[in-house]
Design an enzyme around this catalytic site. Structure first.
Site, PDB file in Angstrom:
ATOM      1  N   GLU A 119      55.174  33.927  -1.156  1.00 58.32           N
ATOM      2  CA  GLU A 119      55.598  33.250   0.081  1.00 58.32           C
ATOM      3  C   GLU A 119      54.527  32.257   0.525  1.00 58.32           C
ATOM      4  O   GLU A 119      54.818  31.124   0.860  1.00 58.32           O
ATOM      5  CB  GLU A 119      55.673  34.305   1.191  1.00 58.32           C
ATOM      6  N   ASP A 157      40.832  46.422  -5.490  1.00 59.98           N
ATOM      7  CA  ASP A 157      39.970  47.536  -5.889  1.00 59.98           C
ATOM      8  C   ASP A 157      40.812  48.672  -6.470  1.00 59.98           C
ATOM      9  O   ASP A 157      41.852  49.027  -5.895  1.00 59.98           O
ATOM     10  CB  ASP A 157      39.227  48.025  -4.628  1.00 59.98           C
TER      11      ASP A 157
HETATM   12  C1  NOJ Z   1      35.480  49.990  -7.515  1.00 62.66           C
HETATM   13  C2  NOJ Z   1      34.377  49.227  -6.857  1.00 62.66           C
HETATM   14  O1  NOJ Z   1      34.046  48.120  -7.658  1.00 62.66           O
HETATM   15  C3  NOJ Z   1      33.244  50.196  -6.679  1.00 62.66           C
HETATM   16  O2  NOJ Z   1      32.060  49.537  -6.289  1.00 62.66           O
HETATM   17  C4  NOJ Z   1      33.659  51.238  -5.687  1.00 62.66           C
HETATM   18  O3  NOJ Z   1      32.640  52.204  -5.592  1.00 62.66           O
HETATM   19  C5  NOJ Z   1      34.952  51.933  -6.124  1.00 62.66           C
HETATM   20  N1  NOJ Z   1      35.934  51.004  -6.602  1.00 62.66           N
HETATM   21  C6  NOJ Z   1      35.554  52.659  -4.973  1.00 62.66           C
HETATM   22  O4  NOJ Z   1      36.068  51.755  -4.037  1.00 62.66           O
END
Ligand code: NOJ
Length: 544
Positions: free
Chosen positions: A256, A205
């Site tokens: 790894e 993310d």
């Molecule tokens: C990207 C994620 O896809 C989204 O849904 C989220 O709100 C933001 N990152 C924050 O984590």
């Protein structure tokens, strides 16, 4: 599971948004056992892997991207035993399993953040996050700087003792301080925890966000609400060079585990960065394996734009030896059937402001599927793409759940319209989403009766059948998946490319029908093709 060493270079990965996929216990919320029950459906669809959006314990204030415990399963979704069983069953069906890693921030319910709050000003617990004194004189009553949160408003929140903490997203998502060794070590351990449970990889993310300029300088170009940030060059908290050290560290851990049975453990980056050469930096051989091509996702539906984005992005990605990763929709974007049903300038119009022509959108979504799955590299399918689901743009305000709605002062409805639970069967809600009549957490439109899996199953003209056929061909055809393409110029509004050996994809973006080039056999088309004529907004796969 495919035993190809670099499987991710060609893989088709299906994104599951767990809260909205399938509900096994009738509480209106999707869960891990719901996913288990649909694994045979996914295997039969012809995908190679699944990616599960966050399933961790969380107050769900950003639907799980606010993680309270990185080593557990949200009780609303099930248990760790359920997850273990799911991973084993997916593997038995030949499916790899990716999960979401959310490293930029946690939830304000995370024990380390709670401890930091309780410990008070100056305590070492606060060093794990970005606690600062406020600006504006001794009272510190203004945020430390003017950084804006991605969901709107300030990126800083004040706590009871007067200090402020940084949250680049929702106020409930405090940013980790990645300069602190304990944070680095904790995430190493989290990766190992899940790799030890059999996970094949992680979607990372906001992979460009963890590193910050700790002097907290102002951003040169302040963010326009509702617009993407201008991240390059030299942004104080996006796409900074230091973030690559973190990715290199994680890659060593994945490598790894890749030595063990089961093959390569991989990472896919969610990084909305541009230009393409900046994104490619995340894909250098000792960093992440792939990254979503969001430039392609955002490109308008016309031949010139599509070709430009394909060329620009592949050039940069191939330069570092990586493969491309195509995606049409996800849980943050307006579903592409709806986007493509609008004029280009309005494709990202806020929900409900401009009507989409959904018949046109479906026609283009069919062509887009054949384009996506024929391009060199891997591809992602967001749950419901295979059903041709449109964005739900008329959700009643009282059910809106996305934090963007409140942060924007109820001006921007946010992303709930692409998160409406999947319709599986039946003629009325919940359309087989869960047992019985319990209604799902977001209401499904009555019109979705025609989109259910059961309604489309066995209908050769359905969207689902198109996806199944395309995925089956893709698995068997030696030209598809990773590799290169060669353009064949046919007409200004047409894209035609060759994949060797013996495959061509033709997409007609124009309004007039075109004649297909001479071919040995038509493998698949998104529209009826008569006498070798491909209608407007149609795509065809040809055997040469
Ligand atoms: C990207 C994620 O896809 C989204 O849904 C989220 O709100 C933001 N990152 C924050 O984590």
């Amino acid at each position: 599971m495919s035993d190809v060493a670099e499987w991710w270079r060609s893989a088709v990965v299906y994104q599951i948004y767990p809260r909205s996929f399938a509900d096994s216990d009738g509480d209106g919320i999707g869960d891990v056992n719901g996913i288990r029950s649909k694994l045979p459906y996914l295997a039969a669809l012809g995908i190679d892997a699944i990616w599960i959006s966050p399933w961790y314990p969380s107050p769900l204030l950003d639907v799980g991207y606010d993680v309270a415990d990185y080593r557990g399963i949200n009780p609303d979704f099930g248990t760790l035993d359920d997850a273990d069983a799911m991973i084993a069953e997916a593997h038995d069906l030949g499916l790899r399993v990716l999960i979401d890693l959310v490293p930029n921030h946690c939830s304000w319910d995370h024990p380390w953040f709670k401890a930091a709050l309780a410990a008070g000003r100056g305590a070492p617990e606060r060093d794990l996050f970005w606690f600062r004194e406020g600006a504006d004189g001794p009272q510190g009553s203004a945020p430390p700087n003017g950084w804006a949160g991605s969901f709107g408003g300030s990126a800083w929140e004040r706590v009871d003792d007067g200090q402020w903490y940084l949250h680049l997203f929702d106020v409930s998502q405090p940013d980790w301080n990645w300069e602190h060794p304990a944070v680095l070590e904790e995430f190493d351990s989290i990766l190992r925890f899940w790799f030890d449970r059999g996970i094949d990889g992680f979607r990372i993310d906001v992979a460009d966000s963890m590193s910050k300029d700790s002097t907290l300088p102002e951003v040169d170009e302040p963010r326009v609400p509702g617009q993407p940030a201008n991240k390059y060059p030299a942004h104080p908290h996006w796409d900074r060079d230091e973030v690559h050290d973190i990715h290199r560290r994680w890659r060593r851990i994945a490598d790894e585990y890749s030595e063990q049975p089961g093959g390569a453990r991989t990472f896919v980056a969610e990084a909305w960065v541009s230009p393409p050469a900046r994104l490619a930096r995340y894909l250098r051989p000792d960093e992440l394996h792939c990254a979503f091509n969001f430039d392609a996702l955002k490109a308008p539906w016309d031949a010139r734009s599509q070709r430009r984005v394909i060329d620009n992005s592949t050039e940069a990605i191939w330069e570092v030896g990586a493969s491309a990763t195509w995606v049409l929709s996800n849980h943050d974007t307006i579903r592409h059937r709806t986007r493509y049903g609008r004029d280009q300038g309005e494709a990202s119009a806020p929900a409900g402001t401009v009507d989409a022509d959904l018949a046109l959108g479906l026609r283009r979504a069919r062509a887009a599927a054949l384009l996506e799955l024929a391009l060199p590299g891997g591809a992602y399918i967001y749950q419901g793409d295979e059903l041709g689901l449109p964005e739900v743009e008329d959700l009643p305000a009282e059910v809106l759940d996305d934090p963007i709605w409140e942060h924007s002062g109820r001006q921007i409805r946010g992303r709930d319209g692409c998160r409406v639970p999947m319709p599986w069967s039946g003629t009325e809600a919940p359309f087989g989403f869960g047992p019985g009549a319990a209604q799902p957490w977001l209401p499904q439109p009555t019109s979705w009766a025609e989109f259910t899996v059961a309604a489309q199953d066995g209908d050769p003209a359905s969207h689902l059948s198109l996806y199944r056929a395309a995925l089956q061909i893709r698995r068997q055809h030696p030209a598809l998946g990773d590799g290169r393409l060669e353009w064949v110029d046919l007409a200004p509004d047409v894209l035609c490319f060759e994949r060797r050996p013996g495959f061509r994809c033709v997409v007609n973006f124009g309004v007039d029908p075109i004649e297909l080039p001479a071919h040995r056999r038509m493998l698949l088309a998104s529209v009826p093709v008569e006498d070798g004529v491909l209608p407007s907004d149609g795509a065809a796969w040809l055997s040469m």
